[in-house]
Design a protein around this motif. Structure first.
Motif: not given
Length: 501
Positions: A398-399, A401, A423, A461
């Motif tokens: 998963e992303r 931040a 990004d 995100t």
């Protein structure tokens, strides 16, 4: 006088030893931005991918040449140590130290200086606290490039000069000030300037064209990122940053770094006077060109009003320190062919090393040091590496931040951690803001530069890393980590939270 091969080899060996020693001392205390470069290099070496994270193509590596060279060193050490970024960096720093020594020896020989003087110049430059605190960024590479420009310029070799100039521009585009001023100061290059220009363009234009077409920008995206930042506080710009920012927390490091540069300025003035009075040795103009390049570099960055990142001061400090040592040798030798004593050179080298040792904070006085003399990250490198590895296990594919600093976390987690450095979707607003505040000419140039940029939509995100004040309740987070933050920041907690999607 042409350089003696044996002397040149000995000075190159000294440069290699200094590079290896420097890289070992700093191997566990690399700053956060260094790991941005290491992440780019690792992805290029392992996945043939240009980006900070494995799944996102981005263009926020300021020095394409530094990334490419580090990627090559990754491949070199992989059969023996796997993907060891610190070892790859050590190999590259050693090689660059050797090359800087080689070129310094050749330049010094043409100036009539014995080997002690280029060795002392290497020590003084590489012991600068601002340089050693930015190890892994392009600081050693840019110094090596400047020594190459001087050596090629004094030798009157326009093709070699053009090739080194191309490498300089790929190392940092702003080194163009050194490329121009050293060329103008070296008659052997100036007389055949079109040849040098043609060699330079042939060597570097393919990358800039490829970057413009493929990555959406001919220049790295760090130009708009850094020139648009305003988070260092009122008055803390490049021009005033040494006094309003660094002298508050690391006054000794500022004193040591500035002292060598100020000595270089004084020597530069005396060399200019000697040139005007026609009492300077042949080749002195090239060294003056290096010194003027340092002055011009500082002036350009001051006009741009960029934040006072520590590595931005390395180019003027390194070039003026180099001029301080070699120029002092010229002045002590007088206008004749008399060779100066090596004693002053040794004294300068000893003073530089003593100054560096004095700059190291008491808490970092172990080898390799846990963080460098000039250090302002929110966590120590060891803490970030530990946290990053745990974040990678928690978020999986998963992303997540980033919390403001991304380099070491991204390198350690090897996951899709995102911000404007990794990004391109995060960067679009920054580009638009920079274009909006630019003047007509710069706005036109930026619009042309981003002609081929494809605007990607921001992706969901699921996770976010966020700093909270020490003592705050981190119970709402999935995980939290307390940091000590080295020398400047107060202790805080980094918390992993659920994001918006």
């Amino acid at each position: 006088m042409p350089p003696a091969p044996r002397t040149t080899a000995l000075v190159a060996l000294a440069g290699a030893v200094l590079g290896a020693l420097l890289s070992w001392v700093g191997s566990r205390g690399l700053i956060d931005d260094t790991y941005i470069t290491l992440s780019y290099a690792r992805n290029l070496a392992e996945h043939r991918h240009w980006g900070m994270t494995p799944g996102l193509t981005s263009n926020a590596a300021t020095s394409p040449l530094n990334v490419a060279l580090l990627a090559g060193c990754f491949l070199l050490v992989r059969p023996f140590a796997g993907a060891d970024g610190e070892l790859a960096l050590g190999v590259l720093t050693t090689l660059l130290g050797a090359l800087a020594g080689w070129w310094s020896a050749r330049a010094a020989a043409r100036l009539g200086l014995p080997a002690a003087w280029p060795v002392a110049a290497l020590v003084v430059v590489l012991a600068n606290p601002f340089l050693v605190s930015a190890l892994g960024l392009e600081v050693v590479l840019l110094f090596t490039a400047v020594t190459g420009l001087l050596a090629a310029g004094l030798a009157g070799r326009p093709v070699l000069y053009g090739l080194v100039a191309a490498a300089s521009l790929l190392a940092r585009l702003d080194l163009v000030v050194f490329v121009v001023l050293v060329a103008l100061a070296c008659p052997g290059v100036l007389r055949r300037l079109p040849v040098a220009v043609a060699a330079c363009l042939a060597a570097c234009l393919p990358w800039f064209a490829l970057s413009w077409w493929w990555l959406g920008s001919a220049i790295p995206d760090t130009f708009v990122i850094k020139t648009n930042q305003r988070d260092f506080g009122e008055g803390r710009t490049y021009l005033r940053g040494l006094w309003t920012h660094y002298s508050i927390n690391t006054p000794l490091a500022v004193g040591v770094g500035v002292a060598a540069a100020v000595l270089g300025l004084l020597v530069l003035v005396l060399l200019v006077v000697a040139l005007l009075r026609r009492r300077a040795r042949p080749g002195t103009g090239g060294l003056v060109g290096v010194g003027l390049g340092g002055v011009a570099y500082f002036a350009v960055y001051s006009v741009l009003g960029v934040p006072p990142y520590q590595w931005y001061y390395v180019a003027p400090m390194a070039s003026l320190s180099f001029v301080a040592v070699l120029g002092a040798g010229l002045l002590l030798g007088g206008g004749s062919a008399r060779r100066p004593s090596p004693v002053p050179a040794a004294a300068l080298a000893v003073a530089a090393v003593a100054g560096l040792v004095a700059c190291v904070p008491a808490a970092a006085r172990s080898l390799p040091w846990p963080y460098p003399p000039v250090f302002a990250n929110f966590a120590t490198p060891a803490e970030y590496r530990r946290i990053g590895a745990e974040v990678g296990r928690l978020v999986g594919e998963e992303r997540v931040a980033a919390p403001g600093e991304i380099g070491t976390l991204a390198y350690a987690c090897d996951c899709e951690i995102v911000d404007q450095f990794s990004d391109p979707a995060y960067l679009q607003g920054v580009i638009e803001a920079r274009q909006a505040e630019a003047g007509p000419l710069l706005r036109t140039l930026l619009e042309f530069n981003y002609t081929h940029r494809e605007t990607a939509a921001a992706q969901p995100t699921p996770f976010v890393l966020r700093w909270v004040t020490a003592g705050a309740d981190p119970a709402q987070g999935i995980a939290s980590w307390r940091t000590t933050a080295g020398t400047w920041q107060t202790p805080d907690r980094l918390v992993l939270l659920r994001g918006e999607g």
